[in-house]
Enzyme design. Structure first.
Site, mmCIF file in Angstrom:
data_model
loop_
_atom_site.group_PDB
_atom_site.id
_atom_site.type_symbol
_atom_site.label_atom_id
_atom_site.label_comp_id
_atom_site.label_asym_id
_atom_site.label_seq_id
_atom_site.Cartn_x
_atom_site.Cartn_y
_atom_site.Cartn_z
ATOM 1 N N HIS A 357 0.826 -1.211 0.000
ATOM 2 C CA HIS A 357 0.000 0.000 0.000
ATOM 3 C C HIS A 357 0.858 1.258 0.000
ATOM 4 O O HIS A 357 2.037 1.229 0.368
ATOM 5 C CB HIS A 357 -1.025 -0.010 1.126
ATOM 6 C CG HIS A 357 -0.531 0.278 2.513
ATOM 7 N ND1 HIS A 357 -0.510 1.547 3.045
ATOM 8 C CD2 HIS A 357 -0.080 -0.534 3.506
ATOM 9 C CE1 HIS A 357 -0.091 1.494 4.302
ATOM 10 N NE2 HIS A 357 0.188 0.253 4.605
ATOM 11 N N ASP A 367 5.996 2.639 7.428
ATOM 12 C CA ASP A 367 4.654 2.175 7.061
ATOM 13 C C ASP A 367 3.949 3.220 6.234
ATOM 14 O O ASP A 367 3.373 4.157 6.788
ATOM 15 C CB ASP A 367 3.889 1.868 8.353
ATOM 16 C CG ASP A 367 2.486 1.346 8.095
ATOM 17 O OD1 ASP A 367 2.131 1.105 6.939
ATOM 18 O OD2 ASP A 367 1.743 1.175 9.076
ATOM 19 N N GLU A 404 -5.294 1.456 2.556
ATOM 20 C CA GLU A 404 -5.114 0.273 3.410
ATOM 21 C C GLU A 404 -5.347 0.668 4.859
ATOM 22 O O GLU A 404 -5.921 -0.073 5.642
ATOM 23 C CB GLU A 404 -3.691 -0.288 3.229
ATOM 24 C CG GLU A 404 -3.433 -1.599 3.958
ATOM 25 C CD GLU A 404 -2.956 -1.429 5.393
ATOM 26 O OE1 GLU A 404 -2.852 -2.439 6.096
ATOM 27 O OE2 GLU A 404 -2.689 -0.280 5.813
ATOM 28 N N GLU A 405 -4.869 1.874 5.198
ATOM 29 C CA GLU A 405 -4.938 2.305 6.594
ATOM 30 C C GLU A 405 -6.373 2.498 7.077
ATOM 31 O O GLU A 405 -6.608 2.601 8.274
ATOM 32 C CB GLU A 405 -4.137 3.599 6.790
ATOM 33 C CG GLU A 405 -2.631 3.446 6.542
ATOM 34 C CD GLU A 405 -1.951 2.587 7.606
ATOM 35 O OE1 GLU A 405 -2.638 2.106 8.517
ATOM 36 O OE2 GLU A 405 -0.726 2.387 7.492
ATOM 37 N N ASP A 433 3.913 -4.806 3.301
ATOM 38 C CA ASP A 433 3.330 -3.558 3.792
ATOM 39 C C ASP A 433 4.508 -2.670 4.149
ATOM 40 O O ASP A 433 5.062 -1.970 3.300
ATOM 41 C CB ASP A 433 2.410 -3.900 4.977
ATOM 42 C CG ASP A 433 1.656 -2.723 5.542
ATOM 43 O OD1 ASP A 433 2.273 -1.664 5.714
ATOM 44 O OD2 ASP A 433 0.455 -2.856 5.845
ATOM 45 N N HIS A 525 2.737 4.982 13.094
ATOM 46 C CA HIS A 525 1.585 5.863 12.818
ATOM 47 C C HIS A 525 1.694 7.244 13.467
ATOM 48 O O HIS A 525 0.685 7.924 13.657
ATOM 49 C CB HIS A 525 0.272 5.195 13.240
ATOM 50 C CG HIS A 525 -0.147 4.068 12.323
ATOM 51 N ND1 HIS A 525 -1.352 3.414 12.448
ATOM 52 C CD2 HIS A 525 0.475 3.500 11.265
ATOM 53 C CE1 HIS A 525 -1.450 2.476 11.515
ATOM 54 N NE2 HIS A 525 -0.338 2.513 10.787
HETATM 55 ZN ZN LIG Z 1 0.841 -0.293 6.483
#
Ligand SMILES: [Zn+2]
Length: 716
Positions: A357, A367, A404-405, A433, A525
């Site tokens: 993603h 990420d 995706e998140e 990922d 995140h």
């Molecule tokens: Zn991810």
């Protein structure tokens, strides 16, 4: 979203079917699984050329562009990056390059405010600090921090501390006479890891009015080690964003459950959508959470609930009283999935799919931009090989997902849109990922692909130790065993959810692999998951991102070029036998469930799998020339085996989840034999017995398909 591995391990051990660890073989130095001696030699030569083409500087160029600005789903920058990925795919010679648009529920916040009303008036920053040495930590305005799919709401209420927000935590509170209904609950992101959407689900179920999820330094901050920008762990103001969609019930766009959100598609009302949370939720740093926790009275929290803050943890309710106000815009927005392929020379309709993603919560260095950089470098080297005449037998499809998140959205919509083609032709889906947050390879996969994974891991050089990454893993395991923490095998065969492989495994019955290099990572995140973090801690020089290209590329090429699909159903049957044995852990199951018929069905499959493998080995070692033509019926039958685990109606109450061996728990942890297990865990033995019959019937179908495959191996 790809949760930090270090925190998942605990969850898996607790969920523990523990079955998957049995008997994975040493990789052999002989022929590659699925190849003859002659085609193995050709394949090895091809892979050596792939390895020689790899260039960390090229990976790093992509990585810099991807991490230059925040690019969450729905943002202009993420759209620009979709165009960038498309342009690179085209420039590298991929074919059928396209951007797919889906219009999906993607509400953005108009207002997110939390303030204390009692015992003193104060507003909370809900912002992350900048650091002068890292321009990305302050240069861009990244907007309000929020939880995706939070409900809107305006709540003023007393606060309770509910530890991790798990069912047993609320049970404890209720046993103390503390009623969560109507309160604002503050909970920790937890170890072992549990999906934040599960915390929202449980809070909603208990009647909590609003939920605050904060990062305790015990879990990802100073208690673990040096914090950013001095070290890889989360500093005082870091905030873990993320979604709480109930995608453990149905992933993808909540308004098109089970079909693709293409133009003109039917959409259900948001009020009908089962995956939409009804509770307001906010993420918080420990710096903001501390004064709230400090102002709680009531009983002292149990010792296991204490985090690493220098306070005494109480549970309330009150006297801390908060005002939480969240206004989400309810918007539907376009998302952009980019695809391209190298068309197969002999069986183009058969596909090995490599996916990652693109959307990030902020800069998303780990990420997912490390994975996107690996994807682009993979496109470059595979494109280069194809241009020089080495086209794979089957197609290799590269896909770059969006949103995706939010709800594993892009991959789910794409999988639903192309379900027919994928059902016919998908050989495997290889997910990356986050490709790199450190040097430790972690792999999850269905057991039929274990041998191929171990072979590849034995052939790729670990950038740090200069041994194979398989050996690097063994050394790491040996030292963790010495500390009593080691377990099992490189490949984890317990698959939960939390990334884009879900639609392939659970909806389409396609064998999947999920790959990542992991390490100490406390900024998940947050805005500090940025280039500075990667260049100082995660992967300076993009060496592991590039090693991932080699793992991914070799695996993709092997699956695309094999004479015979290299699925090892002997290992799969052994693993499923372990799943069945693990049912015995469920209290009462030994008495209530007769697993003899299922056990017999697995044993029968094992026998057929042995026969099949003997036949394939004979054919691959015989002098007789094998042609794609003579093998196509066999390969077709082999493709069907995993699909046989699908049940049209899915597992009880979750019809989207059709695979009978796997479904995620609501925490995202793996659950094997979900239909049986879920019923058994809730004590519904009648349903559990019915599900056991369905399982047995599926196992017989799998056995029959395996037997048919064996009969299709070309004779001597
Ligand atoms: Zn991810």
């Amino acid at each position: 979203m790809k949760v930090p591995w270090s925190s998942v391990v605990g969850a898996l051990l607790i969920a523990g079917s523990g079955a998957a660890l049995a008997g994975q073989p040493e990789p052999s130095r002989g022929p590659i699984a699925g190849f003859t001696a002659a085609t193995s030699a050709r394949q090895r030569a091809l892979e050596e050329r792939l390895a020689a083409l790899l260039d960390p500087a090229s990976t790093a160029r992509h990585f810099r562009i991807l991490t230059e600005a925040p690019h969450p789903s729905g943002s202009e920058r993420n759209r620009e990056l979709a165009e960038y990925v498309r342009a690179q795919f085209a420039a590298y010679g991929l074919e059928d390059v396209a951007i797919r648009r889906y219009d999906v529920l993607l509400p953005l916040p108009r207002k997110v405010e939390v303030s204390m009303v009692e015992p003193e008036a104060r507003a909370f920053a809900l912002k992350e600090d900048g650091y002068p040495e890292d321009k990305h930590s302050y240069a861009a305005d990244v907007g309000p921090t929020y939880i995706a799919m939070s409900a809107s709401g305006d709540v003023t209420a007393d606060v309770i501390y509910a530890h991790s927000g798990n069912p047993e935590d609320y049970d404890w509170l209720e046993a103390q006479g503390i009623d969560p209904r109507g309160k604002i609950a503050i909970v920790r992101y937890s170890m072992p890891y549990s999906y934040r959407g599960f915390k929202a689900w449980e809070a909603q179920r208990r009647g909590v009015a609003a939920l605050i999820i904060y990062s305790d330094p015990m879990d990802d901050g100073y208690r673990r080690g040096d914090v950013f920008p001095r070290g890889p762990w989360g500093p005082e103001s870091h905030i873990q964003r993320g979604a709480i969609t109930y995608d453990f019930i149905v992933p993808g766009d909540p308004l098109t459950p089970g079909w693709a959100s293409v133009e003109g598609a039917k959409r259900i009302a948001e009020s009908e959508a089962r995956s939409v949370p009804r509770i307001p939720a906010v993420p918080m740093s420990w710096r903001d959470a501390r004064p709230i926790l400090e102002s709680l009275g009531g009983p002292m929290a149990p010792p296991s609930w204490h985090g690493a803050l220098p306070i005494t943890y109480h549970v309330g309710p009150g006297p801390a009283r908060l005002h939480v106000e969240i206004d989400m815009d309810g918007g539907t927005r376009p998302i952009w999935v980019v695809e391209g392929r190298i068309r197969g020379s002999e069986a183009p309709e058969e596909m090995v799919i490599l996916g990652n993603h693109r959307d990030a919560w902020v800069y998303g260095a780990v990420d997912p931009s490390s994975g996107t950089a690996s994807l682009l470098e993979t496109a470059r080297v595979l494109g280069e090989l194809a241009r020089s005449g080495s086209r794979p037998r089957r197609s290799i499809v590269l896909v770059n997902w969006d949103a995706e998140e939010w709800h594993l959205t892009g991959s789910t919509e794409w999988g639903e849109q192309f379900a027919t083609e994928l059902g016919k032709g998908a050989v495997a889906y290889l997910n990356v990922d986050s490709s790199t947050g450190g040097p430790d390879l972690e792999v999850s996969a269905v057991a039929s692909l274990n041998p191929t994974i171990l072979e590849v891991a034995g052939d790729v050089v670990d950038p740090n130790s200069r041994r194979s990454i398989l050996e690097a893993w063994r050394n790491r395991k040996a030292s963790s065993d010495a500390e009593g923490g080691g377990s099992g095998s490189l490949v984890d065969n317990d698959l939960g959810s939390g990334s884009d492989y879900t639609v392939f495994l659970n909806f389409l019955g396609v064998p999947v692999v999920d790959l990542t290099f992991d390490g100490p990572y406390g900024v998940y995140h947050s805005r500090y998951d940025d280039r500075y973090w990667m260049e100082h801690f995660g992967d300076p020089g993009c060496r592991y991102m590039t090693a991932m290209v080699e793992v991914w590329g070799r695996m993709g090429l092997r699956l695309a070029n094999a004479d015979v699909h290299a699925y090892d159903f002997r290992q799969y049957a052994t693993t499923v036998r372990g799943f069945l044995d693990a049912l015995g852990e469920v209290p009462g199951a030994a008495k209530e469930l007769d697993v003899a018929a299922a056990a017999t069905a697995i044993a029968a499959w094992q026998v057929e799998a042995e026969t099949l493998q003997r036949e394939i080995d004979r054919a691959l070692t015989s002098e007789k020339a094998l042609t794609a033509n003579s093998l196509s019926a066999l390969n077709n039958a082999l493709l069907r085996v995993e699909r046989e685990f699908l049940v049209a109606d899915g597992i009880p109450d979750r019809p989207w989840f059709k695979h009978f061996l796997y479904a995620p728990r609501f925490t995202y942890a793996a659950m094997s034999l979900p239909g049986v297990r879920e019923a058994a865990e809730s004590g519904n033995w009648e349903e559990a017995r019915r599900q056991l019959e369905v399982l047995t019937e599926r196992l017989r179908a799998v056995t029959e398909t395996t037997r048919r495959a064996a009969s299709l191996v070309p004779g001597p």
